[in-house]
Scaffold this motif. Structure first.
Motif, PDB file in Angstrom:
ATOM      1  N   UNK A 361       0.798  -1.235   0.000  1.00  0.00           N
ATOM      2  CA  UNK A 361       0.000   0.000   0.000  1.00  0.00           C
ATOM      3  C   UNK A 361       0.825   1.276   0.000  1.00  0.00           C
ATOM      4  N   UNK A 362       2.020   1.252   0.591  1.00  0.00           N
ATOM      5  CA  UNK A 362       2.825   2.475   0.703  1.00  0.00           C
ATOM      6  C   UNK A 362       3.515   2.850  -0.604  1.00  0.00           C
ATOM      7  N   UNK A 363       3.515   1.938  -1.591  1.00  0.00           N
ATOM      8  CA  UNK A 363       4.300   2.196  -2.798  1.00  0.00           C
ATOM      9  C   UNK A 363       3.843   3.457  -3.527  1.00  0.00           C
ATOM     10  N   UNK A 364       2.538   3.590  -3.688  1.00  0.00           N
ATOM     11  CA  UNK A 364       2.034   4.751  -4.436  1.00  0.00           C
ATOM     12  C   UNK A 364       2.397   6.047  -3.723  1.00  0.00           C
ATOM     13  N   UNK A 365       2.314   6.050  -2.413  1.00  0.00           N
ATOM     14  CA  UNK A 365       2.642   7.271  -1.649  1.00  0.00           C
ATOM     15  C   UNK A 365       4.121   7.604  -1.779  1.00  0.00           C
ATOM     16  N   UNK A 366       4.958   6.586  -1.764  1.00  0.00           N
ATOM     17  CA  UNK A 366       6.399   6.819  -1.775  1.00  0.00           C
ATOM     18  C   UNK A 366       6.931   7.105  -3.179  1.00  0.00           C
TER      19      UNK A 366
END
Length: 369
Positions: A361-366
């Protein structure tokens, strides 16, 4: 389809993509022998997703090290350590691993960068340095001994011997270091080469010794393994290398049978005005080499860290491969992240699939995708 993530051959070696991890000195060896630091550093790079990893500048003789903490490949202990390191890497990665063979010339016998990077004093183990001419790199540095014919032959023999050790250790590729103001670069540049014999003066003469080394290495290294060379495209001063000098050297190496030309700059003038923080600042020199030798494999390097820029360089034919260094120190998975950004296959090791872009889930934010 991403051009950066397309395959391409370097001589007998086919890389899965156009990303090459350039050599980066670690200044962490003991008597030239790689240490546990090198195992974790190179092991990490081998699972980065890059198409090729090249081990740091490695001295072909003790005098040829930049610092006492450089890796070397002139004795059995060093060869055995590299062999063991490569065998370990082969248990978890099939990424090709090369080694850059080097001689530091007048820039040898210095402290590591974090210890000041200056010329070593006698009480800290300084040794005699050599160069084409007896001109120190800086006024306060050692004055090198100008190599005579016997000294030049000794250096050639050291490169050939190191190539034999690299072959036995299991390296897939050798890169000859002729850049950054080290010995072969010193011969090539009129800044550091003031000789009046057949090795100085005209560009043809200044190329003579570097091409002797290159020929001996080409003859010694098996044709079923890849061979490349890194050299300067500029000294960044008006009285230094010309682009015509550089193109002539590139043509000679390609015609000799070198499988790629890796174009860097600088390092031969202590206070040259190098725009080193500009993205892709060395690219024009790689482009000039590609224009002069269009059939050659050309590697561009120098602050290339945006995937879109790397993709454009390949897609527009400005170079055939991208060398990255600081970008991958900052982000050891730069190639994986670039693949996601460019819509290519991510290529993570199976052990890391839990952090794949499609499920983390954090990939798009990062990373914005």
């Amino acid at each position: 389809m991403s051009q950066l993530f397309s395959s391409r051959a370097i001589g007998p070696l086919t890389l899965r993509n156009r990303i090459i991890v350039a050599p980066m000195c670690q200044y962490s060896a003991i008597d030239g022998v790689p240490q546990p630091w090198h195992a974790q550093h190179l092991g990490r790079l081998a699972i980065s997703g890059a198409g090729l990893v090249i081990v740091e500048a490695t001295g072909v003789e003790a005098e040829g090290r930049i610092s006492p903490a450089d890796t070397g490949l002139w004795n059995d202990e060093q060869e055995a350590a590299f062999s063991a390191l490569l065998k370990d890497i082969r248990t978890y990665s099939d990424t090709p691993i090369g080694i850059q063979l080097a001689h530091a010339g007048r820039k040898a016998s210095t402290a590591a960068p974090w210890d000041g990077g200056q010329a070593l004093p006698a009480d800290q183990g300084a040794w005699t340095t050599s160069a084409p001419s007896a001109i120190p790199f800086r006024d306060e540095w050692h004055t090198p001994v100008a190599l005579d014919e016997a000294g030049m032959q000794r250096v050639i023999d050291a490169f050939v011997s190191a190539a034999g050790r690299a072959e036995r250790a299991g390296f897939d590729l050798i890169e000859l270091h002729a850049a950054h103001g080290y010995l072969l670069s010193e011969f090539l540049s009129p800044i550091s080469n003031h000789r009046t014999d057949e090795y100085g003066g005209s560009n043809e003469n200044r190329m003579r010794f570097p091409l002797r080394v290159a020929r001996a290495l080409r003859d010694a290294w098996p044709r079923d393994r890849a061979l490349g060379v890194r050299f300067n495209g500029s000294d960044w001063v008006d009285d230094g290398l010309t682009i015509e000098d550089v193109q002539a050297f590139a043509r000679a190496l390609h015609e000799m049978g070198y499988d790629y030309l890796h174009v860097s700059t600088g390092g031969n003038v202590a206070r040259a005005p190098i725009p080193g923080k500009e993205a892709g600042y060395q690219l024009p020199f790689a482009e000039a080499v590609k224009a002069a030798v269009p059939e050659a494999n050309v590697v561009a390097v120098g602050m290339i860290y945006e995937p879109a820029q790397a993709e454009a360089i390949i897609a527009e034919g400005k170079a055939d491969f991208i060398g990255i260094a600081r970008a991958i120190l900052d982000d050891p998975h730069w190639p994986h992240h670039a693949a996601v950004a460019l819509g290519a296959k991510e290529g993570l090791p199976k052990q890391y699939l839990g952090a794949a872009a499609k499920i983390w889930p954090a990939y798009e934010r990062l990373y914005g995708r």
